[in-house]
Design a protein around this motif. Structure first.
Motif, PDB file in Angstrom:
ATOM      1  N   UNK A   1       0.907  -0.829   0.705  1.00 46.03           N
ATOM      2  CA  UNK A   1       0.016  -0.150   0.386  1.00 46.03           C
ATOM      3  C   UNK A   1       1.391   0.837   0.296  1.00 46.03           C
ATOM      4  N   UNK A   2       0.503   2.574  -0.086  1.00 42.45           N
ATOM      5  CA  UNK A   2       1.324   3.388   0.320  1.00 42.45           C
ATOM      6  C   UNK A   2       2.315   3.894   1.035  1.00 42.45           C
ATOM      7  N   UNK A   3       2.421   2.934   2.156  1.00 43.82           N
ATOM      8  CA  UNK A   3       2.880   3.387   3.399  1.00 43.82           C
ATOM      9  C   UNK A   3       3.980   1.645   3.136  1.00 43.82           C
ATOM     10  N   UNK A   4       3.803   0.734   2.763  1.00 40.63           N
ATOM     11  CA  UNK A   4       4.741  -0.163   2.460  1.00 40.63           C
ATOM     12  C   UNK A   4       5.743  -0.663   1.151  1.00 40.63           C
TER      13      UNK A   4
ATOM     14  N   UNK B   1       3.580   1.265  13.675  1.00 37.86           N
ATOM     15  CA  UNK B   1       5.135   1.230  13.686  1.00 37.86           C
ATOM     16  C   UNK B   1       5.712   0.504  12.163  1.00 37.86           C
ATOM     17  N   UNK B   2       4.556   0.667  10.938  1.00 42.71           N
ATOM     18  CA  UNK B   2       5.308  -0.235   9.948  1.00 42.71           C
ATOM     19  C   UNK B   2       6.540   0.580   9.315  1.00 42.71           C
TER      20      UNK B   2
ATOM     21  N   UNK C   1       9.260 -13.562   4.449  1.00 45.33           N
ATOM     22  CA  UNK C   1       9.558 -12.372   5.196  1.00 45.33           C
ATOM     23  C   UNK C   1       8.285 -11.398   4.803  1.00 45.33           C
ATOM     24  N   UNK C   2       8.240 -11.132   3.856  1.00 43.99           N
ATOM     25  CA  UNK C   2       6.969  -9.606   3.456  1.00 43.99           C
ATOM     26  C   UNK C   2       5.661 -10.346   3.917  1.00 43.99           C
ATOM     27  N   UNK C   3       5.334 -11.957   4.119  1.00 42.07           N
ATOM     28  CA  UNK C   3       3.833 -11.827   4.622  1.00 42.07           C
ATOM     29  C   UNK C   3       4.471 -11.663   6.103  1.00 42.07           C
ATOM     30  N   UNK C   4       5.479 -11.942   6.895  1.00 48.67           N
ATOM     31  CA  UNK C   4       6.059 -11.288   8.364  1.00 48.67           C
ATOM     32  C   UNK C   4       5.216 -10.188   8.385  1.00 48.67           C
ATOM     33  N   UNK C   5       6.079  -8.578   7.618  1.00 50.07           N
ATOM     34  CA  UNK C   5       5.160  -7.707   8.005  1.00 50.07           C
ATOM     35  C   UNK C   5       4.179  -7.417   7.533  1.00 50.07           C
ATOM     36  N   UNK C   6       3.773  -7.859   6.534  1.00 47.90           N
ATOM     37  CA  UNK C   6       2.052  -7.686   6.301  1.00 47.90           C
ATOM     38  C   UNK C   6       1.493  -8.077   7.693  1.00 47.90           C
ATOM     39  N   UNK C   7       1.598  -9.331   8.150  1.00 49.01           N
ATOM     40  CA  UNK C   7       0.704  -9.102   9.374  1.00 49.01           C
ATOM     41  C   UNK C   7       1.355  -7.935  10.702  1.00 49.01           C
ATOM     42  N   UNK C   8       2.490  -8.222  10.619  1.00 51.43           N
ATOM     43  CA  UNK C   8       2.505  -7.336  11.779  1.00 51.43           C
ATOM     44  C   UNK C   8       2.706  -6.011  11.781  1.00 51.43           C
ATOM     45  N   UNK C   9       2.321  -5.277  10.418  1.00 51.36           N
ATOM     46  CA  UNK C   9       1.914  -4.453  10.528  1.00 51.36           C
ATOM     47  C   UNK C   9      -0.023  -4.171   9.933  1.00 51.36           C
ATOM     48  N   UNK C  10      -0.189  -5.539  10.192  1.00 46.42           N
ATOM     49  CA  UNK C  10      -1.574  -5.055   9.999  1.00 46.42           C
ATOM     50  C   UNK C  10      -2.085  -4.710  11.839  1.00 46.42           C
TER      51      UNK C  10
END
Length: 451
Positions: free
Chosen positions: A29-32, A162-163, A148-157
């Motif tokens: 998205x616009x942030x990630x 704190x993205x 790792x990107x799946x990791x990131x998307x989960x934590x960001x949600x």
């Protein structure tokens, strides 16, 4: 690495980046969005760097042993497609007259060998890249990056505010993108762990696309089971508790929630114990009934080898071959895994980098506890399900690898699955405590203005 690596790698890199730019709008998205290509690039840098360091600094290592085995499999393909395909499809150990000339020099050709599995995957990739080491390493990195990107998307949600910090925790930690990239077990394991985490969240917490999440989670968990089952065993209890904590908050009745908590915890603990004993039964390395004995053998062996080679050995205490003996050493093992090597224990540039990371983890942890206070910090951790999951997994995993390793060089690689959870949890904890502090100041300011 060979001359063909220099000529073919740039061509394949263009293709990989073209794919990355194609998929980026679908998973950002616009942030990630701005972190996607830099994070992937660091994975590629880590993969190539690891190959170069093993070739020119260590003069060999596991990554080249995997490549050698895959080369033998690809050599079998040159002899006969059927012969090569047999070697890819078999899990190792079986005798076949057609494959015998090739497996004779494969020291990892054993039934159920995780090392031979990595070689088979490498050989499969080699079919489409002319069996080129650097390109194979980049392909491993690409698979790892997806997790790792799946990791990131989960934590960001879970914590959108704190993205930026979460991107640092997951993509810009040197040991994580170095040891977690390239041709080897760790790349696939950290990627698979990310997909398991993502599947648990989407399927069991969000309850969206449950069938798809279950399929993703099952395949990723199966890969962990085949390669490093202990990662799965450490994650499972924490994940079951996470699912309970997230869902129990939806129970509005406080009495019912209080009654259901021990029930669900008991069921979750029983399931975790059943999974641990069932998955490892008969395994010489990870059988729960033999794990204490095996940990002692492994730790003693690594320690002795490290001393003979003047390596970075450490000693936590005497293991007696029992689970109780491991538990006694667990606190020291946790400290060792999370905050060591200390700066004065680093004996080479690679170890110095790890020591600096460990020092950062220690200072960051102390800063939060000292600023907020121990009791308040523990309250936030225990009342925020993702923090409970992350710290519980980190502590369990830190204890398990810290006890059974006895060498900092090995520990640096073994502990990378806990880094995304531990550091992300620290950043989320820091963000929550800061937000709570700001919220507490607002009523005080309003009261002063009214007075």
């Amino acid at each position: 690495m060979e001359i063909k690596d220099l000529f073919l790698t740039p061509i394949y890199l263009i293709f990989f980046y073209a794919l990355a730019y194609y998929f980026r709008p679908k998973v950002t998205n616009i942030y990630t969005k701005k972190y996607f290509i830099p994070a992937l690039t660091l994975k590629y840098v880590g993969a190539i760097s690891m190959g170069l360091i093993y070739q020119f600094y260590y003069n060999g290592g596991d990554t080249y042993n995997y490549f050698y085995h895959s080369w033998m499999i690809n050599k079998a393909f040159a002899h006969s497609f059927a012969t090569g395909w047999k070697l890819i499809m078999t899990s190792g150990g079986a005798y076949d007259p057609e494959t015998a000339p090739f497996v004779a020099s494969m020291f990892w050709y054993e039934a159920g060998s995780p090392e031979y599995l990595i070689a088979r995957i490498s050989a499969l990739f080699g079919l489409v890249n002319f069996h080129t080491y650097s390109i194979t390493a980049l392909m491993f990195s690409s698979v790892s990056f997806s997790g790792m990107w799946a990791f990131y998307l989960t934590f960001v949600k879970l914590r959108p505010g704190a993205y930026k910090e979460l991107a640092v925790a997951l993509f810009f930690v040197p040991s994580l993108f170095f040891w977690g990239s390239g041709l080897g077990k760790d790349s696939l394991c950290i990627g698979a762990l990310g997909w398991v985490f993502y599947a648990f969240y989407k399927g069991a917490i969000q309850r969206r696309e449950v069938l798809q999440s279950a399929m993703i989670g099952f395949f990723a968990a199966y890969m962990l089971f085949l390669i490093k089952v202990y990662i799965l065993l450490c994650f499972l209890p924490a994940a079951l508790l996470w699912v309970f904590n997230e869902n129990s908050s939806r129970i509005k009745n406080a009495v019912l929630r209080w009654i259901s908590k021990p029930l669900f915890l008991g069921v979750g603990g029983a399931l975790a114990l059943f999974a641990a004993t069932t998955l490892t039964k008969g395994d010489d390395h990870y059988d729960v009934e033999k794990i204490g004995e095996r940990s002692k053998i492994t730790a003693d062996y690594i320690y002795e080898v490290s001393l003979k080679q003047e390596g970075s050995a450490y000693h936590l205490g005497e293991l007696d071959g029992t689970i109780g003996g491991m538990v006694k050493l667990a606190p020291l093992a946790i400290v060792t895994s999370l905050y060591r090597p200390f700066l004065w224990e680093a004996k080479n540039p690679v170890m110095l980098l790890s020591a600096l990371e460990a020092l950062y983890f220690l200072l960051f942890t102390l800063r939060i506890f000292l600023r907020v206070g121990f009791l308040k910090t523990m309250t936030v951790i225990t009342t925020t399900p993702v923090l409970t999951l992350s710290f519980l997994f980190s502590l369990i995993f830190a204890a398990s690898v810290g006890v059974s390793t006895s060498n900092f060089g090995t520990l640096v690689r073994y502990k990378i699955p806990l880094i995304p959870f531990y550091l992300s949890a620290l950043y989320i904890l820091d963000d929550i405590t800061r937000a709570n502090a700001k919220a507490a100041k607002k009523p005080a300011r309003k009261a002063l203005q009214t007075a």
